[in-house]
Design a protein around this motif. Structure first.
Motif, mmCIF file in Angstrom:
data_model
loop_
_atom_site.group_PDB
_atom_site.id
_atom_site.type_symbol
_atom_site.label_atom_id
_atom_site.label_comp_id
_atom_site.label_asym_id
_atom_site.label_seq_id
_atom_site.Cartn_x
_atom_site.Cartn_y
_atom_site.Cartn_z
ATOM 1 N N PRO A 104 -40.272 8.295 -8.623
ATOM 2 C CA PRO A 104 -40.846 9.616 -8.355
ATOM 3 C C PRO A 104 -42.350 9.618 -8.111
ATOM 4 C CG PRO A 104 -40.522 9.338 -10.708
ATOM 5 C CD PRO A 104 -39.965 8.093 -10.048
ATOM 6 N N ASP A 105 -43.010 8.460 -8.244
ATOM 7 C CA ASP A 105 -44.445 8.421 -7.968
ATOM 8 C C ASP A 105 -44.705 8.868 -6.533
ATOM 9 O OD1 ASP A 105 -44.789 7.490 -10.500
ATOM 10 O OD2 ASP A 105 -45.130 5.398 -9.928
ATOM 11 N N PRO A 106 -45.777 9.619 -6.297
ATOM 12 C CA PRO A 106 -46.030 10.152 -4.950
ATOM 13 C C PRO A 106 -45.980 9.111 -3.841
ATOM 14 C CG PRO A 106 -47.509 11.170 -6.523
ATOM 15 C CD PRO A 106 -46.774 10.105 -7.278
ATOM 16 N N GLU A 107 -46.426 7.883 -4.134
ATOM 17 C CA GLU A 107 -46.446 6.842 -3.109
ATOM 18 C C GLU A 107 -45.044 6.449 -2.666
ATOM 19 O OE1 GLU A 107 -48.126 2.251 -2.456
ATOM 20 O OE2 GLU A 107 -48.429 3.283 -4.382
ATOM 21 N N PHE A 108 -44.080 6.517 -3.583
ATOM 22 C CA PHE A 108 -42.748 5.979 -3.289
ATOM 23 C C PHE A 108 -41.625 7.022 -3.328
ATOM 24 C CE2 PHE A 108 -45.027 2.287 -5.249
ATOM 25 C CZ PHE A 108 -45.090 1.508 -4.105
ATOM 26 N N ARG A 109 -41.942 8.253 -3.673
ATOM 27 C CA ARG A 109 -40.893 9.255 -3.812
ATOM 28 C C ARG A 109 -40.120 9.453 -2.505
ATOM 29 N NH1 ARG A 109 -40.691 14.351 -2.479
ATOM 30 N NH2 ARG A 109 -42.923 14.385 -2.028
ATOM 31 N N THR A 110 -40.841 9.565 -1.400
ATOM 32 C CA THR A 110 -40.158 9.799 -0.119
ATOM 33 C C THR A 110 -39.253 8.641 0.269
ATOM 34 O OG1 THR A 110 -41.765 11.385 0.735
ATOM 35 C CG2 THR A 110 -40.501 10.150 2.354
ATOM 36 N N PRO A 111 -39.751 7.403 0.381
ATOM 37 C CA PRO A 111 -38.831 6.340 0.807
ATOM 38 C C PRO A 111 -37.720 6.058 -0.197
ATOM 39 C CG PRO A 111 -40.951 5.410 0.171
ATOM 40 C CD PRO A 111 -41.138 6.894 0.229
ATOM 41 N N SER A 112 -38.001 6.188 -1.489
ATOM 42 C CA SER A 112 -36.942 5.868 -2.453
ATOM 43 C C SER A 112 -35.843 6.929 -2.440
ATOM 44 C CB SER A 112 -37.516 5.688 -3.866
ATOM 45 O OG SER A 112 -37.979 6.887 -4.417
ATOM 46 N N THR A 113 -36.209 8.194 -2.244
ATOM 47 C CA THR A 113 -35.172 9.227 -2.131
ATOM 48 C C THR A 113 -34.388 9.048 -0.842
ATOM 49 O OG1 THR A 113 -36.630 10.757 -3.325
ATOM 50 C CG2 THR A 113 -34.698 11.690 -2.253
ATOM 51 N N GLN A 114 -35.059 8.723 0.243
ATOM 52 C CA GLN A 114 -34.360 8.448 1.496
ATOM 53 C C GLN A 114 -33.401 7.278 1.340
ATOM 54 O OE1 GLN A 114 -37.847 7.849 3.900
ATOM 55 N NE2 GLN A 114 -37.810 9.928 4.733
ATOM 56 N N MET A 115 -33.839 6.268 0.605
ATOM 57 C CA MET A 115 -32.987 5.106 0.382
ATOM 58 C C MET A 115 -31.737 5.485 -0.406
ATOM 59 S SD MET A 115 -32.144 2.725 -2.201
ATOM 60 C CE MET A 115 -33.503 2.810 -3.360
ATOM 61 N N LEU A 116 -31.903 6.297 -1.456
ATOM 62 C CA LEU A 116 -30.761 6.708 -2.262
ATOM 63 C C LEU A 116 -29.800 7.593 -1.466
ATOM 64 C CD1 LEU A 116 -32.663 7.405 -5.593
ATOM 65 C CD2 LEU A 116 -31.032 5.546 -5.181
ATOM 66 N N ASN A 117 -30.343 8.480 -0.636
ATOM 67 C CA ASN A 117 -29.477 9.312 0.195
ATOM 68 C C ASN A 117 -28.749 8.482 1.246
ATOM 69 O OD1 ASN A 117 -29.946 11.761 -1.102
ATOM 70 N ND2 ASN A 117 -31.751 12.220 0.135
ATOM 71 N N THR A 118 -29.396 7.430 1.743
ATOM 72 C CA THR A 118 -28.718 6.519 2.666
ATOM 73 C C THR A 118 -27.540 5.845 1.986
ATOM 74 O OG1 THR A 118 -30.775 6.095 3.873
ATOM 75 C CG2 THR A 118 -29.001 4.499 4.160
ATOM 76 N N PHE A 119 -27.776 5.378 0.768
ATOM 77 C CA PHE A 119 -26.680 4.767 0.003
ATOM 78 C C PHE A 119 -25.531 5.754 -0.174
ATOM 79 C CE2 PHE A 119 -24.673 4.592 -4.180
ATOM 80 C CZ PHE A 119 -24.002 3.388 -4.079
ATOM 81 N N LEU A 120 -25.860 6.934 -0.644
ATOM 82 C CA LEU A 120 -24.845 7.934 -0.951
ATOM 83 C C LEU A 120 -23.962 8.240 0.253
ATOM 84 C CD1 LEU A 120 -24.104 9.912 -3.343
ATOM 85 C CD2 LEU A 120 -25.477 11.604 -2.134
ATOM 86 N N LEU A 121 -24.573 8.300 1.429
ATOM 87 C CA LEU A 121 -23.854 8.707 2.633
ATOM 88 C C LEU A 121 -23.293 7.533 3.432
ATOM 89 C CD1 LEU A 121 -26.299 11.539 3.713
ATOM 90 C CD2 LEU A 121 -23.981 11.830 2.840
ATOM 91 N N SER A 122 -23.380 6.327 2.887
ATOM 92 C CA SER A 122 -22.834 5.172 3.607
ATOM 93 C C SER A 122 -21.724 4.472 2.833
ATOM 94 C CB SER A 122 -23.945 4.158 3.921
ATOM 95 O OG SER A 122 -24.553 3.677 2.742
ATOM 96 N N MET A 123 -21.371 5.010 1.657
ATOM 97 C CA MET A 123 -20.305 4.410 0.855
ATOM 98 C C MET A 123 -18.951 5.033 1.175
ATOM 99 S SD MET A 123 -21.278 1.961 -1.222
ATOM 100 C CE MET A 123 -20.116 1.953 -2.597
ATOM 101 N N ARG A 124 -17.891 4.261 0.876
ATOM 102 C CA ARG A 124 -16.539 4.806 1.000
ATOM 103 C C ARG A 124 -16.292 5.770 -0.167
ATOM 104 N NH1 ARG A 124 -11.732 0.745 2.146
ATOM 105 N NH2 ARG A 124 -12.674 -0.351 0.381
ATOM 106 N N GLY A 125 -15.630 6.887 0.134
ATOM 107 C CA GLY A 125 -15.461 7.966 -0.823
ATOM 108 C C GLY A 125 -16.176 9.194 -0.283
ATOM 109 N N THR A 126 -15.915 10.342 -0.872
ATOM 110 C CA THR A 126 -16.550 11.570 -0.415
ATOM 111 C C THR A 126 -17.892 11.740 -1.102
ATOM 112 O OG1 THR A 126 -14.394 12.608 -0.057
ATOM 113 C CG2 THR A 126 -16.305 14.066 -0.239
ATOM 114 N N PRO A 127 -19.001 11.775 -0.349
ATOM 115 C CA PRO A 127 -20.312 11.908 -0.977
ATOM 116 C C PRO A 127 -20.554 13.329 -1.470
ATOM 117 C CG PRO A 127 -20.543 11.776 1.408
ATOM 118 C CD PRO A 127 -19.094 11.579 1.113
ATOM 119 N N PHE A 128 -21.011 13.430 -2.717
ATOM 120 C CA PHE A 128 -21.426 14.684 -3.313
ATOM 121 C C PHE A 128 -22.939 14.638 -3.469
ATOM 122 C CE2 PHE A 128 -17.588 16.659 -5.623
ATOM 123 C CZ PHE A 128 -16.670 16.044 -4.805
ATOM 124 N N THR A 129 -23.641 15.547 -2.808
ATOM 125 C CA THR A 129 -25.099 15.597 -2.958
ATOM 126 C C THR A 129 -25.477 16.909 -3.629
ATOM 127 O OG1 THR A 129 -27.216 15.283 -1.814
ATOM 128 C CG2 THR A 129 -25.562 16.633 -0.698
#
Length: 577
Positions: free
Chosen positions: A361-386
């Motif tokens: 959550p640090d300002p320097e990394f919040r954007t890319p790390s959240t984008q990374m987690l959302n990429t994971f969530l939406l690229s796995m098998r199963g129905t993604p819940f966000t």
């Protein structure tokens, strides 16, 4: 982008994720259906948008934001309970299953909202809370009035003249799950708060009442049901003594009794198949066998389950190990590679914020790390819940004092910790990090007062960082978390390989990179996720030639000299030849 690729093919960076080729006809071992192919967005309604100035979200607020919700690329919405309720547990204590809490609006408002979703091609999933009701429900008022009342057996009672009932653990009450009631000189059971008495599913009349409630909402047009705490619905009414310490394995002792499957089959035939709706169970038991018994198609019970093992690994500020994260998601995928279906999620209303628990959550990394987690969530098998707010990277709040908490669970745990003589400084450190109140703060729409959530006093204070983290600011930034989420949702919606394709973990022992492939017939995609704030390199042999970058949260992808170097929290999906 460097030019040294593993093949002579050029890499095309699809920076804007514009129109892709139309999805191909696919063959898969899974029966294809909308609730597998969808992306679900969870709305906590009292925190989403308030339009009447009472500081409490409402249906008209959601109606006002329908176009925004559609713009996310989601195809389903699950909304937390909005029934008539005294709100002891924020609506999970239902006083009338067929009535709307006036603070949310009217039934006409609900229908307008539901129609608005459907007009946009979005399905609606209703939260059904039927392990327990509120003490204010008419059933319970009748049940407690006398021992010979027709509603007595709608709940679990223990006559006081029989002595103290066998100990049962309560998740919210440190004194246990039996509560004495003087009106009929008996104890009633409550797995959660004392204001949430457990319904007696062993009573066929009660079960029929529940099915009738589900039919009522199905006839209004809801498309699915999320069954709250349902793995605990069936009880052993012989009330055996449980061994000391049994509550440490709560699901084993309190969940997934054999009779539960009889009730689910009954529900399936009474409701689900008649109305062509689907149901997802909160929880999946304690074994893969439990989960398959719930959701395998030939069982004719439920259609989807979600497990808690992934969120359980990050309950303290000490964090988690990427190796454990990979292992959990890989073994659950493997267990459901042929039969059944599961949800994929990292956050919801019962957990702290996504980026605090699994990203940075640090300002320097919040954007890319959240984008990374959302990429994971939406690229796995199963129905993604966000979960609402995760599409803009909303973060935890700082609540170091127990007086700031309104949640019945937090208060109950605090009392239990005090009684047990725990280190209260450490307890509050963990609570501040992991409390579910972190995930219930008002949606941050813009930089106006109260983040544009309300013109009044919000029921829960707004996170102070709303001036930097809000929808309006991210709408203007093509590289924002919000716009990346939209691109990633489009990628999933247009590529069946990310829905039905086989999953294969690569280099499971890599300390910082989570890499895996998704393969469907001749189509193959490589997913690369750097879970660290440092550059991380990975060499992947014999996966094929890199063809096309489908999505990337950085401008470039370094593929020089036979390896891939990922920048901090970089996430990329690449087509493979």
């Amino acid at each position: 982008m460097k030019n040294h690729l593993w093949s002579l093919l050029s890499v095309l960076l699809v920076a804007s994720c514009g129109p892709q080729d139309q999805p191909k006809e696919t063959s898969t071992s899974f029966e294809q259906t909308w609730w597998k192919e969808g992306i679900l967005y969870q709305i906590y309604p009292q925190s989403f948008k308030d339009t009447d100035g009472d500081g409490f979200g409402d249906f008209q607020g959601i109606i006002e934001k329908l176009d925004y919700i559609e713009s996310l690329g989601i195809t389903m919405v699950w909304m937390n309970p909005f029934f008539e309720s005294p709100l002891v547990d924020n609506g999970y204590d239902v006083a009338d299953y067929r009535a709307v809490l006036p603070r949310y609006g009217t039934m006409d408002d609900f229908q307008q909202m539901l129609d608005g979703f459907h007009q946009r091609g979005i399905k609606f999933v209703l939260d059904v809370v039927v392990n327990h009701s509120s003490i204010d429900h008419e059933w319970f008022k009748q049940s407690r009035s006398s021992r010979d009342n027709p509603y007595r057996d709608y709940y679990h009672w223990w006559p006081a003249e029989n002595g103290e009932p066998p100990y049962r653990h309560s998740l919210f009450d440190p004194e246990g799950a039996w509560e004495y009631d003087s009106l009929s000189n008996a104890y009633y059971l409550h797995t959660f708060a004392e204001e949430q008495p457990d319904l007696n599913w062993e009573n066929p009349k009660l079960r029929q009442e529940v099915y009738d409630i589900m039919k009522f909402w199905a006839e209004k047009g809801v498309d699915g049901f999320r069954m709250d705490a349902f793995q605990f619905a069936s009880k052993d009414t012989t009330w055996p003594e449980f061994p000391e310490g049994h509550e440490k394995d709560f699901i084993k002792w309190y969940g997934m009794r054999p009779q539960l499957h009889e009730y689910l089959k009954e529900m399936y035939h009474e409701v689900l198949e008649k109305y062509d709706v689907f149901a997802v169970a909160e929880g999946a038991g304690s074994t893969f066998e439990d989960a398959h018994k719930l959701v395998d198609a030939d069982r004719q019970e439920l259609q989807m389950a979600y497990h808690f093992e992934s969120v359980d690994m990050s309950r303290t500020p000490d964090g988690y190990e990427l190796a454990d994260f990979k292992e959990v998601f890989t073994k659950w995928d493997s267990a459901f590679a042929e039969n059944g279906w599961i949800a994929i999620f990292l956050s919801n209303h019962d957990n702290a914020r996504l980026v605090n628990r699994f990203g940075n959550p640090d300002p320097e990394f919040r954007t890319p790390s959240t984008q990374m987690l959302n990429t994971f969530l939406l690229s796995m098998r199963g129905t993604p819940f966000t979960y609402y707010g995760d599409e803009i990277g909303m973060t935890n709040m700082d609540m170091p004092k127990i007086e700031e908490y309104v949640d019945v669970e937090a208060k109950g745990k605090y009392k239990a910790a005090l009684a047990a003589g725990e280190d209260m400084e450490r307890f509050m450190e963990i609570l501040n990090y992991s409390s579910r109140e972190n995930g219930r703060t008002p949606m941050q729409w813009d930089d106006s007062e109260n983040a544009g959530f309300t013109t009044g006093t919000p029921w829960k204070r707004v996170n102070e960082n709303y001036l930097e983290i809000n929808v309006a600011a991210q709408e203007k930034d093509p590289n924002s978390i919000l716009n990346h989420f939209r691109k990633m949702a489009q990628v999933r919606n247009e590529n069946p390989v990310l829905v039905y394709g086989n999953y294969e973990l690569l280099q499971k022992d890599h300390p910082t990179v989570y890499a895996f492939t998704r393969t469907l017939e001749e189509e193959k995609m490589l997913v690369l996720l750097n879970f660290s704030e440092e550059n991380s390199s990975i060499t992947l042999d014999e996966i094929g030639d890199l063809d096309q970058i489908v999505i990337n949260n950085y401008p470039d992808l370094d593929t020089s000299e036979g390896s891939i170097t990922l920048l901090p929290y970089q996430a990329a999906i690449v087509k493979i030849n």
